[in-house]
Design a protein around this motif. Structure first.
Motif, PDB file in Angstrom:
ATOM      1  N   PRO A 102       0.816  -1.224   0.000  1.00 41.79           N
ATOM      2  CA  PRO A 102       0.000   0.000   0.000  1.00 41.79           C
ATOM      3  C   PRO A 102       0.849   1.274   0.000  1.00 41.79           C
ATOM      4  CG  PRO A 102      -0.538  -1.391   1.907  1.00 41.79           C
ATOM      5  CD  PRO A 102       0.546  -2.060   1.153  1.00 41.79           C
TER       6      PRO A 102
ATOM      7  N   ILE B 153       1.933   1.933  -3.570  1.00 41.79           N
ATOM      8  CA  ILE B 153       0.808   2.452  -4.360  1.00 41.79           C
ATOM      9  C   ILE B 153       0.554   3.912  -3.969  1.00 41.79           C
ATOM     10  CG2 ILE B 153      -1.668   2.231  -4.797  1.00 41.79           C
ATOM     11  CD1 ILE B 153      -1.225  -0.858  -4.533  1.00 41.79           C
TER      12      ILE B 153
ATOM     13  N   THR C 123       0.521   7.520  -6.277  1.00 40.88           N
ATOM     14  CA  THR C 123      -0.798   8.115  -6.479  1.00 40.88           C
ATOM     15  C   THR C 123      -0.698   9.617  -6.729  1.00 40.88           C
ATOM     16  OG1 THR C 123      -3.027   8.270  -5.568  1.00 40.88           O
ATOM     17  CG2 THR C 123      -1.226   8.544  -4.027  1.00 40.88           C
TER      18      THR C 123
ATOM     19  N   PHE D 168      -9.379   2.223 -10.237  1.00 39.33           N
ATOM     20  CA  PHE D 168      -7.938   2.254  -9.946  1.00 39.33           C
ATOM     21  C   PHE D 168      -7.455   0.956  -9.307  1.00 39.33           C
ATOM     22  CE2 PHE D 168      -4.516   3.066  -6.890  1.00 39.33           C
ATOM     23  CZ  PHE D 168      -3.526   3.515  -7.754  1.00 39.33           C
ATOM     24  N   TRP D 169      -8.131   0.510  -8.238  1.00 39.56           N
ATOM     25  CA  TRP D 169      -7.658  -0.666  -7.505  1.00 39.56           C
ATOM     26  C   TRP D 169      -7.740  -1.931  -8.354  1.00 39.56           C
ATOM     27  CZ3 TRP D 169      -4.639   0.309  -3.744  1.00 39.56           C
ATOM     28  CH2 TRP D 169      -4.812   1.463  -3.001  1.00 39.56           C
TER      29      TRP D 169
ATOM     30  N   MET E 217      -4.878  -1.844 -10.799  1.00 40.22           N
ATOM     31  CA  MET E 217      -3.624  -2.164 -10.109  1.00 40.22           C
ATOM     32  C   MET E 217      -3.521  -3.674  -9.899  1.00 40.22           C
ATOM     33  SD  MET E 217      -1.678   0.317  -9.745  1.00 40.22           S
ATOM     34  CE  MET E 217      -0.543   0.413  -8.419  1.00 40.22           C
ATOM     35  N   ARG E 218      -4.584  -4.288  -9.432  1.00 40.62           N
ATOM     36  CA  ARG E 218      -4.549  -5.716  -9.093  1.00 40.62           C
ATOM     37  C   ARG E 218      -4.433  -6.605 -10.330  1.00 40.62           C
ATOM     38  NH1 ARG E 218      -8.542  -9.724  -7.975  1.00 40.62           N
ATOM     39  NH2 ARG E 218     -10.143  -8.209  -8.474  1.00 40.62           N
TER      40      ARG E 218
END
Length: 188
Positions: free
Chosen positions: A10, A13, A17, A100-101, A104-105
């Motif tokens: 995190p 990330i 951001t 976004f998440w 990312m994943r």
């Protein structure tokens, strides 16, 4: 190692951001814990926190101190991997309407893995070897136990050879894991 990864992902990330406050917190964290020696962090966790009314046992102090320090280095490794993914990948995810998440994943982090495996394995090795510092805050770890045995038996060569073999075995697991992951992510 797992605890530091839980912190690092995190933070990495957040480091990439566009939200200024998150990015600033991640930068400050990374700067702070990379600037201070691990031993100082361990001493603060074990000897300093009780002065503030926070009491942690030796194991918890060692795990937390080493994890916080390693997370700072891993944050920068992961951040560099995220930054190395071409901008077109981000744009494609956005064009598909991915949040976004999710992007990312499913898109960014899998590509990042190919890039970060070798430096992450090096950091894992450094953390493993750095765990010997935990003996200085009353944790009965491998090197500290060897030192105690040497002072009892006066047999440094066989004891230190055993410790070296143990570290070689543990590092071999890391190198084997690195090779496995490199093969897995090379295949796509």
């Amino acid at each position: 190692l797992l605890t530091s990864l839980i912190f690092a992902i995190p933070l990495a990330i957040a480091r990439t951001t566009s939200i200024a406050i998150l990015r600033s917190i991640a930068i400050a964290y990374s700067w702070f814990f990379r600037a201070i020696p691990s031993l100082t962090i361990l001493f603060f966790m074990y000897y300093g926190l009780p002065a503030l009314g926070i009491y942690l046992d030796a194991w918890t102090s060692a795990i937390l101190g080493l994890s916080l320090t390693a997370a700072a280095y891993m944050t920068e490794i992961i951040r560099a991997g995220i930054r190395s993914v071409p901008a077109g990948q981000y744009e494609s995810a956005r064009a598909l309407g991915m949040p976004f998440w999710l992007s990312m994943r499913r898109i960014i982090l899998p590509q990042t893995m190919r890039i970060i495996i070798p430096p992450m394995a090096s950091e894992f090795t450094a953390v493993l070897k750095g765990s010997a510092l935990a003996s200085l805050v009353a944790v009965a770890e491998l090197t500290g136990q060897a030192s105690a045995l040497i002072s009892l038996t006066y047999q440094p060569i066989p004891i230190l050879a055993s410790v070296a073999l143990a570290y070689l075995a543990l590092n071999s697991v890391i190198v084997g894991g690195q090779a496995f992951l490199e093969r897995r992510y090379r295949l796509g």
